[in-house]
Scaffold this active site. Structure first.
Site, PDB file in Angstrom:
ATOM      1  N   GLU A  14       0.773  -1.231   0.000  1.00  0.00           N
ATOM      2  CA  GLU A  14       0.000   0.000   0.000  1.00  0.00           C
ATOM      3  C   GLU A  14       0.809   1.287   0.000  1.00  0.00           C
ATOM      4  O   GLU A  14       0.361   2.294   0.563  1.00  0.00           O
ATOM      5  CB  GLU A  14      -0.904   0.009   1.230  1.00  0.00           C
ATOM      6  CG  GLU A  14      -0.175   0.165   2.596  1.00  0.00           C
ATOM      7  CD  GLU A  14       0.128  -1.145   3.300  1.00  0.00           C
ATOM      8  OE1 GLU A  14       0.215  -2.170   2.593  1.00  0.00           O
ATOM      9  OE2 GLU A  14       0.271  -1.163   4.526  1.00  0.00           O
ATOM     10  N   ASN A  15       1.994   1.335  -0.641  1.00  0.00           N
ATOM     11  CA  ASN A  15       2.778   2.569  -0.669  1.00  0.00           C
ATOM     12  C   ASN A  15       1.853   3.763  -0.918  1.00  0.00           C
ATOM     13  O   ASN A  15       0.986   3.715  -1.777  1.00  0.00           O
ATOM     14  CB  ASN A  15       3.812   2.503  -1.793  1.00  0.00           C
ATOM     15  CG  ASN A  15       4.524   1.174  -1.838  1.00  0.00           C
ATOM     16  OD1 ASN A  15       5.237   0.834  -0.924  1.00  0.00           O
ATOM     17  ND2 ASN A  15       4.275   0.402  -2.890  1.00  0.00           N
ATOM     18  N   HIS A  50      -8.341  -3.444  -0.609  1.00  0.00           N
ATOM     19  CA  HIS A  50      -7.588  -3.593   0.645  1.00  0.00           C
ATOM     20  C   HIS A  50      -6.489  -2.529   0.706  1.00  0.00           C
ATOM     21  O   HIS A  50      -6.380  -1.780   1.683  1.00  0.00           O
ATOM     22  CB  HIS A  50      -6.988  -5.005   0.698  1.00  0.00           C
ATOM     23  CG  HIS A  50      -6.081  -5.273   1.858  1.00  0.00           C
ATOM     24  ND1 HIS A  50      -6.450  -6.072   2.908  1.00  0.00           N
ATOM     25  CD2 HIS A  50      -4.812  -4.878   2.129  1.00  0.00           C
ATOM     26  CE1 HIS A  50      -5.462  -6.140   3.789  1.00  0.00           C
ATOM     27  NE2 HIS A  50      -4.449  -5.430   3.331  1.00  0.00           N
ATOM     28  N   GLU A  51      -5.695  -2.460  -0.360  1.00  0.00           N
ATOM     29  CA  GLU A  51      -4.583  -1.496  -0.369  1.00  0.00           C
ATOM     30  C   GLU A  51      -5.092  -0.069  -0.361  1.00  0.00           C
ATOM     31  O   GLU A  51      -4.485   0.814   0.242  1.00  0.00           O
ATOM     32  CB  GLU A  51      -3.691  -1.727  -1.597  1.00  0.00           C
ATOM     33  CG  GLU A  51      -3.134  -3.139  -1.746  1.00  0.00           C
ATOM     34  CD  GLU A  51      -2.442  -3.657  -0.507  1.00  0.00           C
ATOM     35  OE1 GLU A  51      -1.862  -2.845   0.237  1.00  0.00           O
ATOM     36  OE2 GLU A  51      -2.490  -4.881  -0.271  1.00  0.00           O
ATOM     37  N   GLU A  85      -3.829  -4.259   9.489  1.00  0.00           N
ATOM     38  CA  GLU A  85      -4.176  -5.353   8.578  1.00  0.00           C
ATOM     39  C   GLU A  85      -5.578  -5.902   8.848  1.00  0.00           C
ATOM     40  O   GLU A  85      -6.293  -6.293   7.935  1.00  0.00           O
ATOM     41  CB  GLU A  85      -3.121  -6.462   8.656  1.00  0.00           C
ATOM     42  CG  GLU A  85      -1.747  -6.034   8.160  1.00  0.00           C
ATOM     43  CD  GLU A  85      -1.757  -5.447   6.756  1.00  0.00           C
ATOM     44  OE1 GLU A  85      -2.763  -5.588   6.040  1.00  0.00           O
ATOM     45  OE2 GLU A  85      -0.749  -4.816   6.385  1.00  0.00           O
TER      46      GLU A  85
HETATM   47 ZN    ZN Z   1      -2.651  -4.859   4.205  1.00  0.00          ZN
END
Ligand code: ZN
Length: 879
Positions: free
Chosen positions: A297-298, A330-331, A353
């Site tokens: 996820e940058n 999600h990201e 998370e």
């Molecule tokens: Zn994650």
């Protein structure tokens, strides 16, 4: 980060086995052993890189603005596998050169200067060089048969492989990245390009390079910095004023529109949900040919394994589309929850998370109401509960200081159990109240760091309910309770709680109790929630025709009922319960079998009662355990044949009825048909369907668009098991030449399914050859070990080719390989596995070994206890 799950390939809880457990007791050592001092605080980094893709090296110049609290002449920061060429510090118009010493174990470098630097602002200048490694972390090289790419993966502690830095999440700073690259290459980073000029540096055109400077980022953590270099091509769009691009290697750019549509929906959804507009000007999504996790996820530029981003919705299976959608959203959820507001330290990574796991389902469910996400979630929760019912599970909260310990925080507990806990809390508070708590938490900490306590205190304040006590109870204790209910009477039901273990030989500690909301079904879709406390012995229940104690299947606990209530539930299973609740009930009954509190025949009777269920998730969740019965409880060919006959009798009529209707049906109906086809041709050993599988598979491989892709891939799985060398060759060729990541992956995975020993040997040799990427090798062995007929040969291959096999593991992938051995089910195999890993340790997997041994013991115990019950039940079945 999105951990890698293989559920798109086959319905197996590989994640449950692979992304598991680390007993954290061994972490007792000096606290904060590797933490940096807080005397020097970075505020801004200017990073200037010149990567050389041909020699796989890079050089870098960085300037770090810091604030010094107390005068000092030493500054310690993180660095790993970097060579320092020069260091200096500037303060109050003075400049001095320094020297560097290293503590390689701690991945730290200490800069020492001749004169004391006074308190206040100062600037560090560091010139360094490094290697573009092949470890899939830090600044690394990814290759296709056309060319190389230089890409980054920094979470958790690998930014320090790319540039010297204060590599802890709480040291948030701003970053400006500048990359000098070949004139024909492009670069992508967290922010938009500010300027792009010819030459190496801003003023020296040399005809070979150009220098790309990106805008300064907002305040963020080092692990979220990203830069990639190559010939990526993108498809662009816009949503809510934010520029969106999905990028891939040129041969795969045609597969980018799917992700762009997902991104547009999710960006708008999150803008509304969080009540905070996306904080950057642009967001990129980049498919990377070699990528260890699922995605990362940058901030502003998310990187992906290709299968989790790039697909053609006309050719891809429903499962592949669902998995990619879940990974993308999600990201994107992390952009707010994780990037904008970041955990103070890695011990709270579970909140990051768990939240993103819970939110990926919520957002995908909103995007695709027809995808039956609540059922998917309920089925996932069953797997999570089962894994958490082993003695080697861990509590959500655990300490982590070293990079190895931090790495091990990204496990099944942090993702799935924490996500399941948040679902339970949201269900208890109500969606809007929970959303307001999320908003309050984010708004209070944006561009900063926060803890789990900050989160649950915000929820407690908004809701005026004891969320703090519930979450504390859930995160501090390993495992989950079973709630044993009496018969409801006069609006009350008696309840007793204790920790649930799958193995009847493991006894719970009576002192272990939970505080959690128990939600009872009321009417068709309603619920009434009560808070169960450690001292509760009875709870108020709503009047209802049937008593069901886990409304919506959203509670993270097991339930056991008095006999009359259970009989009534089974009788009304199709009419009185929602699909998610049917999954929950089936899971509870399977757990009773595992704990030896119910005979296996009761479970099979429940499966038969569900045989006409219209939901693929319900049926698959129920029938998956039948495979466990066939593969492990049944020990003789006669028992397996009798079970196969039962499968045919139970499911063939349903399959035949569905056959014609499903062709133009919903994705769920087509999935259900494909699933039953697999069950009947696989476990049911139906000869007609097995023969049909090969012709469907051939058609699918010749033209993937000519067959429903899920049906085609299921047929391919059956055909491969019984396949010949012609099919093997065909799959190998597809893996090596296709530009469709899903098809490539499926072709590769099927190679280890062939039962023919010569072909299996070829597949195993191929897995350790240079043809198969390191990101995939260990998964091949894990899959081979899942096939009963292939297990012994795969294990023998591993043992006899150990030197070759072990070179294929990247750090995260060793666990997949070790987890494969959990599939054995005999004392001899258990001892062999134990002896082998004692003398051939795989780094950072000792607890995976313990879990595998425990799993084998569980299987031996299950067979011993339930095989007599199975025989008795089979004898009573009509022939
Ligand atoms: Zn994650």
């Amino acid at each position: 980060m999105k951990s890698r799950c293989l559920s798109n390939l086959m319905r197996i809880d590989l994640c449950a086995f692979a992304a598991i457990f680390f007993l954290l007791l061994s972490f007792a050592h000096a606290a904060n052993a590797q933490r940096l001092s807080t005397n020097v605080i970075p505020t801004h980094y200017s990073l200037d890189f010149m990567p050389d893709l041909k020699t796989a090296t890079f050089s870098g110049n960085e300037v770090i603005d810091v604030n010094i609290k107390e005068p000092t002449n030493t500054i310690t920061l993180n660095a790993n596998e970097l060579k320092f060429e020069s260091v200096g510090v500037i303060y109050q118009h003075d400049e001095q050169k320094g020297s560097v010493s290293f503590d390689t174990d701690k991945e730290q470098a200490t800069l020492t200067f001749p004169n004391t630097i006074p308190a206040g602002d100062a600037t560090l200048r560091i010139h360094f060089t490094g290697i573009l490694n092949n470890k899939l972390r830090g600044f690394y090289l990814s290759k296709t048969d056309r060319r190389s790419y230089a890409v980054t993966q920094f979470e958790s502690t690998d930014a320090r492989r790319a540039f010297p830095c204060f590599d802890e999440p709480a040291f948030k700073a701003t970053f400006q990245v500048k990359l000098t690259i070949d004139k024909d290459d492009t670069a992508i980073s967290n922010t938009p390009i500010e300027r792009d000029v010819d030459g190496a540096g801003d003023w020296l055109p040399d005809g070979k390079h150009h220098t790309v400077t990106f805008e300064t980022t907002p305040k963020m953590s080092t692990y979220l910095v990203v830069f990639v270099v190559g010939d990526f091509q993108c498809t662009s769009g816009e949503q809510d004023g934010v520029k969106l691009r999905v990028c891939a290697t040129p041969d795969k750019v045609k597969l980018t529109p799917f992700a762009l549509d997902v991104a547009k929906f999710a960006l708008h959804y999150y803008d509304n949900y969080f009540g905070i507009h996306f904080p950057l000007k642009k967001l990129d999504f980049i498919g990377i040919p070699d990528f260890e996790a699922g995605a990362m996820e940058n901030f502003g530029a998310i990187t992906f394994r290709e299968t989790d981003l790039l697909l053609d919705p006309k050719a891809a299976t429903f499962r592949a589309q669902r998995n990619a959608t879940l990974a993308i959203v999600h990201e994107m959820a992390h952009q707010w929850f994780g990037d904008l507001v970041t955990m103070q330290w890695w011990d709270n990574i579970w909140l990051n998370e768990g939240f993103a796991t819970w939110m990926e389902n919520k957002c995908t469910g909103a995007m695709h109401p027809d995808w039956n996400i609540p059922q998917f979630v309920a089925a996932d929760e069953q797997r999570t509960l089962n894994v958490d019912a082993q003695p080697t599970t861990r509590a959500i909260r655990a300490s982590a200081d070293t990079p190895d310990e931090i790495e091990q925080m990204f496990d099944f507990i942090a993702y799935n159990k924490a996500g399941a806990m948040l679902l339970m809390v949201e269900n208890y508070l109500g969606e809007e109240t929970f959303r307001k708590g999320v908003h309050a938490y984010l708004a209070a900490h944006e561009y900063g760091n926060a803890t789990a306590e900050d989160f649950w205190n915000a929820q407690t304040e908004v809701s005026h309910k004891p969320v703090d006590k519930i979450m504390e109870s859930m995160v501090a204790q390993p495992g989950a309770p079973i709630l044993e209910f009496g018969a409801p009477a006069a609006g009350q039901v008696s309840v007793a709680q204790s920790r649930f273990f799958l193995s009847p030989g493991t006894k719970p500690d009576p002192a272990q109790r939970w505080m959690l909301p128990a939600c009872f079904k009321a009417g068709a879709t309603g619920q009434v929630c009560q808070v169960l406390t450690p001292s509760s012995t009875s709870l108020a229940v709503p009047a209802s025709k049937i008593f069901f104690a886990n409304a919506g299947g959203k509670g993270y606990y097991r339930s056991a009922y008095a006999p009359d209530q259970y009989t009534a539930l089974v009788a009304h299973v199709e009419t009185g319960l929602t699909p998610a609740e049917r999954i929950s009930l089936t899971g509870d009954e399977w757990a009773q079998v595992r704990a030896n509190k119910a005979p296996v025949g009761d479970y099979l009777n429940l499966v038969a009662a569900l045989s006409s269920d219209p939901s693929e998730d319900v049926l698959a969740n129920a029938v998956d355990n039948v495979s466990i019965i066939t593969d492990t409880v049944a020990s003789t060919p006669q028992e397996r044949d009798a079970l196969a006959a039962w499968i045919r009798r139970t499911f063939l009529p349903v399959y035949t009825r569905l056959g014609n209707a499903a062709e133009n049906g919903t994705s769920n109906q087509r999935d259900l048909l494909a699933y039953l086809f697999g069950v009947l041709a696989g476990g049911g050993k139906d000869a007609n369907l097995q023969a049909q599988a090969r012709s469907v598979a051939d058609r699918y491989l010749a033209d993937p668009a000519s067959v429903d892709p899920t049906f085609g891939q299921t047929a391919l799985g059956i055909a491969a098991k019984n396949g010949d060398s012609a099919l093997f060759d065909k799959l190998e060729k597809i893996y090596e030449t296709s530009s469709d990541p899903e098809l490539q992956e499926v072709a590769l995975r099927e190679l280890v399914m062939f039962k023919n020993p010569d072909l299996l040997e070829r597949a195993l040799e191929y897995s350790v050859s240079s043809k198969v990427r390191n990101q995939d090798s260990a998964i091949q062995f894990n899959l081979a070990m899942r096939i009963p007929e292939n297990r012994d040969q795969a294990w023998k291959f591993i043992k006899t080719h150990w030197d070759q096999v072990k070179t294929e593991f990247t750090p995260e992938m060793g666990s997949y390989f070790v987890a494969g051995t959990a599939n054995f089910c005999s004392v001899e195999a258990r001892d062999d596995v134990k002896d082998f890993f004692a003398s051939h340790p795989v780094p950072a997997t000792s607890s995976y070994v313990r879990h595998a041994l425990e799993h084998i013991d569980g299987c031996i115990e299950l067979r011993k206890l339930q095989e007599p019950n199975l025989r008795q039940w089979l004898a009573a079945q009509p022939q």
